[in-house]
Design an enzyme around this catalytic site. Structure first.
Site, PDB file in Angstrom:
ATOM      1  N   GLN A  75      -3.503  58.586  23.945  1.00 15.09           N
ATOM      2  CA  GLN A  75      -4.224  57.601  23.161  1.00 15.09           C
ATOM      3  C   GLN A  75      -3.655  57.718  21.727  1.00 15.09           C
ATOM      4  O   GLN A  75      -4.255  57.451  20.867  1.00 15.09           O
ATOM      5  CB  GLN A  75      -5.685  57.909  23.193  1.00 15.09           C
ATOM      6  CG  GLN A  75      -6.495  57.247  24.296  1.00 15.09           C
ATOM      7  CD  GLN A  75      -6.370  55.967  24.627  1.00 15.09           C
ATOM      8  OE1 GLN A  75      -6.385  55.208  23.682  1.00 15.09           O
ATOM      9  NE2 GLN A  75      -6.518  55.562  25.882  1.00 15.09           N
ATOM     10  N   SER A  76      -2.355  57.844  21.651  1.00 14.37           N
ATOM     11  CA  SER A  76      -1.539  57.757  20.403  1.00 14.37           C
ATOM     12  C   SER A  76      -1.910  56.425  19.645  1.00 14.37           C
ATOM     13  O   SER A  76      -1.541  55.407  20.210  1.00 14.37           O
ATOM     14  CB  SER A  76      -0.273  58.399  20.416  1.00 14.37           C
ATOM     15  OG  SER A  76       0.542  58.008  19.520  1.00 14.37           O
ATOM     16  N   ASN A  77      -2.253  56.580  18.498  1.00 20.88           N
ATOM     17  CA  ASN A  77      -2.299  55.467  17.546  1.00 20.88           C
ATOM     18  C   ASN A  77      -0.782  54.931  17.011  1.00 20.88           C
ATOM     19  O   ASN A  77      -0.335  54.019  16.837  1.00 20.88           O
ATOM     20  CB  ASN A  77      -3.467  55.701  16.349  1.00 20.88           C
ATOM     21  CG  ASN A  77      -4.531  55.897  16.920  1.00 20.88           C
ATOM     22  OD1 ASN A  77      -5.213  55.075  17.344  1.00 20.88           O
ATOM     23  ND2 ASN A  77      -5.119  57.156  16.372  1.00 20.88           N
TER      24      ASN A  77
END
Ligand SMILES: *Cc1c(COP(=O)(O)O)cnc(C)c1O
Length: 332
Positions: A75-77
């Site tokens: 879930q890396s921004n």
């Protein structure tokens, strides 16, 4: 070298707004709380990585890259903003994801940021938790180079001296805004992870001679390790800008009491802070970074940490796109 001399592409909506939070301030009864809306940088729903990418993508263009490789958690921004930047510039994007969160839900694996990565046309490679992510990216780069590509590797979080320039710029912008509102800030607070944001803010605080204390709220590593990571990057950044010894170890402060059980694992304080800001100010924060940063700031206000301070500013680093991946874990 002055900031304006570094190659830069325009990706972000700047300046981001600086807003006072009257209802939160009243509720907490501490200093005036402002928020710097770096969640509104615009690119692919925005966030703090976009300022870094303005400098990193310019470097990639200078090196004639045609493809970007970067890494992060699923879930890396950072990965999501990089995928959007690559699409906008017309480069391919390869994302290497570490399966850092055990027992992930379907929403975590498929919704939120990952869903957006796919919309932006990025290719996703998943590797096991604990993998050597730098080596994984280098191996992928070698394979793609053999096939005729010219890859450019961006480290996790975009955190190297080039990327951190984005947060030197943020301080310059913030100080100009504060001046126009006729206020000064006694503290800058934000969530700290891969360290580029805090390192840039600390160097910016020195360069502008505003010397505003910067407090990072950790989301991952213990205090000593986090502070060392920020200090090393801040030192590398000041060397890179031709200003050696600008930063001393004492300038780096991280409070890592709000991590909870680990990276990406929700805490009660984070959940409560998320609800407070949503209901008092109509603002969205994320559970992994900005929500834990906020939980730290709110708790420290209650403990009198900012006593005798008049105005403090929380850098809202974004992350709300990840909220949808956590809808079945967060209490509403
Ligand atoms: C990456 C990120 C951070 C942390 O910034 P670093 O420069 O990695 O320390 C904070 N908040 C959000 C929402 C992020 O995506």
């Amino acid at each position: 070298m002055p900031l304006s001399d570094y190659p830069r592409v325009s990706l972000a909506h700047l300046p981001t707004p600086l807003e006072f939070l009257p209802r939160l301030t009243k509720h907490l009864g501490g200093p005036n709380v402002y928020v710097k809306r770096d969640d509104c940088t615009g690119l692919g729903t925005g966030g703090n990585k976009t300022r870094k990418l303005e400098f990193l993508m310019a470097d990639a263009i200078k090196k004639k890259a045609d493809l970007i490789i970067t890494q992060g958690a699923v879930q890396s921004n950072h990965a999501r903003q990089t995928a959007a930047a690559a699409a906008k510039i017309g480069m391919k994007c390869e994302l290497v994801f570490e399966k850092r969160v055990a027992d992930a839900t379907t929403a975590y694996k498929e919704s939120g940021n990952v869903f957006l990565d796919k919309l932006f046309g990025a290719n996703i490679h998943e590797v096991a938790n604990g993998s050597d992510m730098t080596k994984e990216m280098e191996d992928l780069s070698d394979q793609l180079r053999e096939k005729g590509s010219n890859p450019y590797i961006i480290p996790g979080g975009g955190s190297n001296p080039i990327g951190a320039l984005g947060y030197v710029d943020c301080v310059i912008e913030l100080i100009a805004q504060a001046k126009s509102k006729d206020i000064t800030f006694d503290s800058i607070i934000m969530a700290t992870g891969s360290a580029g944001t805090q390192a840039g803010l600390v160097v910016g605080s020195k360069i502008t001679k505003s010397n505003i204390p910067v407090l990072g709220v950790g989301v991952n590593a213990p205090k000593e390790a986090q502070e060392e990571k920020v200090f090393k990057l801040a030192s590398d950044l000041s060397d890179f800008m031709g200003l050696p010894s600008l930063v001393s170890r004492d300038d780096i402060v991280a409070n890592c009491d709000y991590v909870g059980d680990g990276y990406g694992i929700p805490t009660l304080g984070m959940n409560k802070a998320l609800l407070q800001l949503a209901r008092l100010e109509g603002l969205l924060f994320d559970p992994v970074y900005s929500g834990k940063g906020l939980a730290g700031m709110i708790d420290l206000i209650g403990k009198g940490y900012f006593e005798n301070q008049k105005n403090i500013v929380f850098i809202h680093t974004g992350g709300a796109a990840g909220l949808f991946a956590y809808h079945d874990i967060l209490e509403t």
